[in-house]
Design a protein around this motif. Structure first.
Motif, PDB file in Angstrom:
ATOM      1  N   ARG A   7      36.649  33.125  53.443  1.00 45.15           N
ATOM      2  CA  ARG A   7      35.459  32.392  52.999  1.00 45.15           C
ATOM      3  C   ARG A   7      35.807  30.938  53.158  1.00 45.15           C
ATOM      4  NH1 ARG A   7      35.281  30.044  48.522  1.00 45.15           N
ATOM      5  NH2 ARG A   7      36.762  31.400  47.504  1.00 45.15           N
ATOM      6  N   GLY A   8      35.396  30.368  54.303  1.00 42.47           N
ATOM      7  CA  GLY A   8      35.907  29.061  54.625  1.00 42.47           C
ATOM      8  C   GLY A   8      37.397  29.212  54.875  1.00 42.47           C
ATOM      9  N   ALA A   9      38.226  28.586  54.041  1.00 43.90           N
ATOM     10  CA  ALA A   9      39.671  28.677  54.209  1.00 43.90           C
ATOM     11  C   ALA A   9      40.310  29.623  53.213  1.00 43.90           C
ATOM     12  CB  ALA A   9      40.291  27.293  54.060  1.00 43.90           C
ATOM     13  N   LEU A  10      39.524  30.228  52.306  1.00 46.35           N
ATOM     14  CA  LEU A  10      40.084  31.041  51.228  1.00 46.35           C
ATOM     15  C   LEU A  10      39.990  32.511  51.572  1.00 46.35           C
ATOM     16  CD1 LEU A  10      41.212  31.248  48.338  1.00 46.35           C
ATOM     17  CD2 LEU A  10      38.865  31.360  47.536  1.00 46.35           C
ATOM     18  N   PRO A  11      41.125  33.224  51.655  1.00 42.33           N
ATOM     19  CA  PRO A  11      41.056  34.652  51.921  1.00 42.33           C
ATOM     20  C   PRO A  11      40.296  35.386  50.832  1.00 42.33           C
ATOM     21  CG  PRO A  11      43.310  33.824  52.137  1.00 42.33           C
ATOM     22  CD  PRO A  11      42.485  32.736  51.505  1.00 42.33           C
ATOM     23  N   LEU A  12      39.557  36.409  51.232  1.00 36.54           N
ATOM     24  CA  LEU A  12      38.849  37.216  50.238  1.00 36.54           C
ATOM     25  C   LEU A  12      39.834  37.853  49.280  1.00 36.54           C
ATOM     26  CD1 LEU A  12      36.300  38.414  49.117  1.00 36.54           C
ATOM     27  CD2 LEU A  12      36.472  40.248  50.780  1.00 36.54           C
ATOM     28  N   ALA A  13      41.015  38.183  49.764  1.00 34.23           N
ATOM     29  CA  ALA A  13      42.023  38.732  48.856  1.00 34.23           C
ATOM     30  C   ALA A  13      42.313  37.760  47.737  1.00 34.23           C
ATOM     31  CB  ALA A  13      43.305  39.043  49.628  1.00 34.23           C
ATOM     32  N   ALA A  14      42.409  36.479  48.081  1.00 33.38           N
ATOM     33  CA  ALA A  14      42.644  35.483  47.049  1.00 33.38           C
ATOM     34  C   ALA A  14      41.443  35.352  46.149  1.00 33.38           C
ATOM     35  CB  ALA A  14      42.966  34.134  47.694  1.00 33.38           C
ATOM     36  N   ALA A  15      40.243  35.376  46.754  1.00 34.61           N
ATOM     37  CA  ALA A  15      39.040  35.265  45.933  1.00 34.61           C
ATOM     38  C   ALA A  15      38.934  36.420  44.960  1.00 34.61           C
ATOM     39  CB  ALA A  15      37.810  35.223  46.838  1.00 34.61           C
ATOM     40  N   THR A  16      39.252  37.626  45.434  1.00 37.87           N
ATOM     41  CA  THR A  16      39.170  38.783  44.559  1.00 37.87           C
ATOM     42  C   THR A  16      40.184  38.691  43.446  1.00 37.87           C
ATOM     43  OG1 THR A  16      38.432  40.094  46.432  1.00 37.87           O
ATOM     44  CG2 THR A  16      39.182  41.299  44.522  1.00 37.87           C
ATOM     45  N   THR A  17      41.385  38.218  43.757  1.00 36.06           N
ATOM     46  CA  THR A  17      42.394  38.047  42.725  1.00 36.06           C
ATOM     47  C   THR A  17      41.927  37.043  41.683  1.00 36.06           C
ATOM     48  OG1 THR A  17      44.157  38.566  44.279  1.00 36.06           O
ATOM     49  CG2 THR A  17      44.790  37.400  42.302  1.00 36.06           C
ATOM     50  N   LEU A  18      41.310  35.958  42.140  1.00 37.92           N
ATOM     51  CA  LEU A  18      40.819  34.965  41.194  1.00 37.92           C
ATOM     52  C   LEU A  18      39.744  35.537  40.295  1.00 37.92           C
ATOM     53  CD1 LEU A  18      40.532  31.769  43.415  1.00 37.92           C
ATOM     54  CD2 LEU A  18      42.271  32.288  41.708  1.00 37.92           C
ATOM     55  N   LEU A  19      38.983  36.457  40.819  1.00 37.32           N
ATOM     56  CA  LEU A  19      37.902  37.027  40.038  1.00 37.32           C
ATOM     57  C   LEU A  19      38.384  38.160  39.149  1.00 37.32           C
ATOM     58  CD1 LEU A  19      35.028  37.005  42.648  1.00 37.32           C
ATOM     59  CD2 LEU A  19      35.345  35.500  40.705  1.00 37.32           C
ATOM     60  N   GLY A  20      39.490  37.927  38.495  1.00 38.96           N
ATOM     61  CA  GLY A  20      39.933  38.859  37.477  1.00 38.96           C
ATOM     62  C   GLY A  20      40.870  39.931  37.963  1.00 38.96           C
ATOM     63  N   GLY A  21      41.399  39.778  39.202  1.00 41.02           N
ATOM     64  CA  GLY A  21      42.373  40.740  39.675  1.00 41.02           C
ATOM     65  C   GLY A  21      41.797  42.121  39.899  1.00 41.02           C
ATOM     66  N   LEU A  22      40.653  42.209  40.595  1.00 44.82           N
ATOM     67  CA  LEU A  22      40.018  43.500  40.781  1.00 44.82           C
ATOM     68  C   LEU A  22      40.950  44.498  41.460  1.00 44.82           C
ATOM     69  CD1 LEU A  22      36.408  42.577  41.899  1.00 44.82           C
ATOM     70  CD2 LEU A  22      37.196  43.294  39.656  1.00 44.82           C
ATOM     71  N   LEU A  23      41.762  44.013  42.391  1.00 44.63           N
ATOM     72  CA  LEU A  23      42.653  44.935  43.076  1.00 44.63           C
ATOM     73  C   LEU A  23      43.693  45.505  42.132  1.00 44.63           C
ATOM     74  CD1 LEU A  23      43.258  43.130  46.481  1.00 44.63           C
ATOM     75  CD2 LEU A  23      41.793  45.077  46.011  1.00 44.63           C
ATOM     76  N   ALA A 372      37.766  31.086  37.578  1.00 44.58           N
ATOM     77  CA  ALA A 372      38.606  32.141  38.129  1.00 44.58           C
ATOM     78  C   ALA A 372      39.126  33.132  37.098  1.00 44.58           C
ATOM     79  CB  ALA A 372      39.777  31.507  38.888  1.00 44.58           C
ATOM     80  N   PHE A 373      39.573  32.649  35.943  1.00 41.98           N
ATOM     81  CA  PHE A 373      40.145  33.544  34.945  1.00 41.98           C
ATOM     82  C   PHE A 373      39.270  33.627  33.700  1.00 41.98           C
ATOM     83  CE2 PHE A 373      44.296  32.496  37.158  1.00 41.98           C
ATOM     84  CZ  PHE A 373      44.303  33.681  37.865  1.00 41.98           C
ATOM     85  N   ASP A 374      37.981  33.750  33.945  1.00 42.75           N
ATOM     86  CA  ASP A 374      37.038  33.912  32.840  1.00 42.75           C
ATOM     87  C   ASP A 374      37.160  35.288  32.196  1.00 42.75           C
ATOM     88  OD1 ASP A 374      35.159  32.810  31.177  1.00 42.75           O
ATOM     89  OD2 ASP A 374      33.596  32.611  32.694  1.00 42.75           O
ATOM     90  N   ASP A 375      38.001  36.145  32.780  1.00 42.61           N
ATOM     91  CA  ASP A 375      38.237  37.449  32.165  1.00 42.61           C
ATOM     92  C   ASP A 375      39.240  37.376  31.023  1.00 42.61           C
ATOM     93  OD1 ASP A 375      40.245  36.844  34.010  1.00 42.61           O
ATOM     94  OD2 ASP A 375      40.699  38.942  34.392  1.00 42.61           O
ATOM     95  N   VAL A 376      39.915  36.229  30.853  1.00 42.64           N
ATOM     96  CA  VAL A 376      40.801  36.076  29.697  1.00 42.64           C
ATOM     97  C   VAL A 376      39.953  36.175  28.432  1.00 42.64           C
ATOM     98  CG1 VAL A 376      42.291  34.474  28.435  1.00 42.64           C
ATOM     99  CG2 VAL A 376      42.512  34.691  30.916  1.00 42.64           C
ATOM    100  N   GLY A 377      40.297  37.112  27.552  1.00 39.80           N
ATOM    101  CA  GLY A 377      39.491  37.336  26.360  1.00 39.80           C
ATOM    102  C   GLY A 377      38.247  38.158  26.614  1.00 39.80           C
ATOM    103  N   HIS A 378      38.151  38.770  27.799  1.00 36.89           N
ATOM    104  CA  HIS A 378      37.024  39.667  28.133  1.00 36.89           C
ATOM    105  C   HIS A 378      35.673  38.952  28.053  1.00 36.89           C
ATOM    106  CE1 HIS A 378      39.893  42.906  28.154  1.00 36.89           C
ATOM    107  NE2 HIS A 378      40.265  42.623  26.917  1.00 36.89           N
ATOM    108  N   GLN A 379      35.611  37.774  28.641  1.00 36.55           N
ATOM    109  CA  GLN A 379      34.347  37.041  28.714  1.00 36.55           C
ATOM    110  C   GLN A 379      33.643  37.235  30.055  1.00 36.55           C
ATOM    111  OE1 GLN A 379      33.154  35.489  25.920  1.00 36.55           O
ATOM    112  NE2 GLN A 379      34.966  36.522  25.103  1.00 36.55           N
ATOM    113  N   GLU A 380      34.197  38.072  30.920  1.00 38.05           N
ATOM    114  CA  GLU A 380      33.690  38.224  32.274  1.00 38.05           C
ATOM    115  C   GLU A 380      32.504  39.176  32.339  1.00 38.05           C
ATOM    116  OE1 GLU A 380      36.658  41.667  31.955  1.00 38.05           O
ATOM    117  OE2 GLU A 380      36.197  39.759  30.987  1.00 38.05           O
TER     118      GLU A 380
END
Length: 399
Positions: A7-23, A372-380
């Motif tokens: 996504r531009g210069a950011l790998p989707l793997a990185a984006a997914t990790t930022l979004l709460g570590g879905l993998l 990116a880490f809005d899942d801390v405390g289960h706010q995601e």
């Protein structure tokens, strides 16, 4: 996941990790016969808009590691080789439902994104390194004037993780849902009545450049608000927008201790932060320094990267996630024990992530993925089930 789908210069793997570590949430190696190779996804168009809708299911096939797209039947198609300059990608668009209607497609075991756009198809290109996704912080991006959004998901042998995300931008509203094995349904992502316009009004009323995050089309259509990370990177937000808060945090923990308990299920695992000069050192219970952080700038705070990098380890990453949440929510001064689970403490300081504050304030259930880490405390805004029967994507009104 291969680091080629960009996504531009950011790998989707990185984006997914930022979004709460879905993998990391579900290991593909965990066998569960209850999860079939594809599951139905029902898309309901409650937007009230008359334009045609186009849907895309893009990502990485978990069984092979190949990147590509899935058609409406959930059949995987690998991307062909790209070029330099980038070449047009195959047309992966699935016609979406008309206003007031629903359409069901099937989604395969993927880790990727479900895009949807109004009025026109998205322009995807392929480089020699993989797919280039929309990057509308770039004024020359061909999708800059298209109204679109996306959801992140992982479907594997351990179940489905599906979220609504505002990490990159706040745009065309939607909600996600999953029907569980017991027949019940869990949903998240719906805005309050008037929440869409309320979000943009809140940003525009906030001094300090926050209104500059809003992007509109020449016909006056509000397209999106960029995340504050992109605001800093493009100059829409001043680079020093978080400096006052960061400086006060550094001053406080020069003479007191910040206690981080990063794992809810490991209450005895604690790390202790103290500032010395420009560095916050964290020690374990034995007094050994385990990691250190330079004083972060706004880009590091909003992106949870650079000086707040969070590797996928058991020490620095979990501490950094906690710090990132504390800085974005401005809770580090009101609570020396982090993470702070008291939502009443969030976003109370005059210097805070106003974008995240506005996003959470307008959500019907208060849940959002606004950084990116809005899942801390289960706010995601995430739904999950280990044996999903059905997934849902509901396109909501832009009002």
């Amino acid at each position: 996941m291969p680091h080629t789908l960009t996504r531009g210069a950011l790998p989707l793997a990185a984006a997914t990790t930022l979004l709460g570590g879905l993998l990391a949430l579900g290991s593909p190696g965990r066998a569960d016969a209850a999860v079939p190779d594809t599951i139905p996804l029902t898309i309901t168009n409650n937007s009230g808009r008359s334009e045609p809708v186009y849907v895309y299911d893009l990502g990485t096939q978990l069984s092979s590691g190949r990147q590509g797209w899935a058609d409406a039947d959930g059949v995987f198609h690998a991307w062909p080789a790209g070029g330099n300059p980038p070449t047009p990608a195959p047309d992966a668009a699935i016609p979406g439902p008309a206003a007031g209607q629903s359409k069901t497609i099937r989604i395969p075991k993927f880790s990727g994104r479900i895009y949807f756009s109004y009025g026109r198809k998205l322009d995807f290109r392929l480089t020699t390194g993989g797919l280039v996704q929309p990057a509308v912080q770039n004024p020359s991006d061909p999708n800059r004037d298209t109204l679109f959004n996306w959801s992140e998901y992982t479907l594997n042998d351990a179940g489905l993780w599906l979220n609504s995300t505002q990490v990159d931008m706040f745009s065309a509203p939607y909600a996600v849902g999953v029907q569980r094995a017991d027949g019940g349904t869990t949903t998240t992502g719906h805005l309050k009545s008037g929440g869409y316009s309320g979000f943009f009004a809140a940003l525009r009323a906030q001094p300090g450049g926050w209104g500059n995050l809003v992007q509109t089309r020449s016909d006056g259509t509000v397209l999106r608000a960029l995340s504050p990370l992109y605001g800093v990177e493009t100059g829409a937000l001043p680079a020093n927008v978080m400096d006052d808060y960061v400086n006060r945090v550094w001053q406080k923990y020069t003479t007191s201790t910040l206690t981080v308990t990063p794992f809810a299920d490991q209450p005895n695992t604690k790390y202790y932060g103290r500032v010395s000069g420009n560095v916050m050192n964290f020690t374990n219970s034995a007094g050994t320094v385990v990691t250190s952080f330079q004083k972060p700038d706004a880009s590091s705070v909003f992106g949870c990267h650079k000086l707040l990098d969070a590797p996928n380890d058991t020490v620095r990453g979990p501490i950094s996630r906690t710090l990132c949440a504390g800085f974005n929510r401005s809770t580090l001064l009101v609570n020396p024990s982090q993470p702070d689970a008291t939502t009443a403490d969030f976003y109370r300081d005059a210097v805070t992530n106003q974008y995240a504050r506005a996003a959470h304030a307008q959500m019907a259930d208060g849940k959002a993925y606004a950084f990116a880490f809005d899942d801390v405390g289960h706010q995601e805004s995430l739904v999950h089930d280990g044996s999903p029967r059905q997934a849902y994507l509901t396109l909501d009104p832009l009002s």
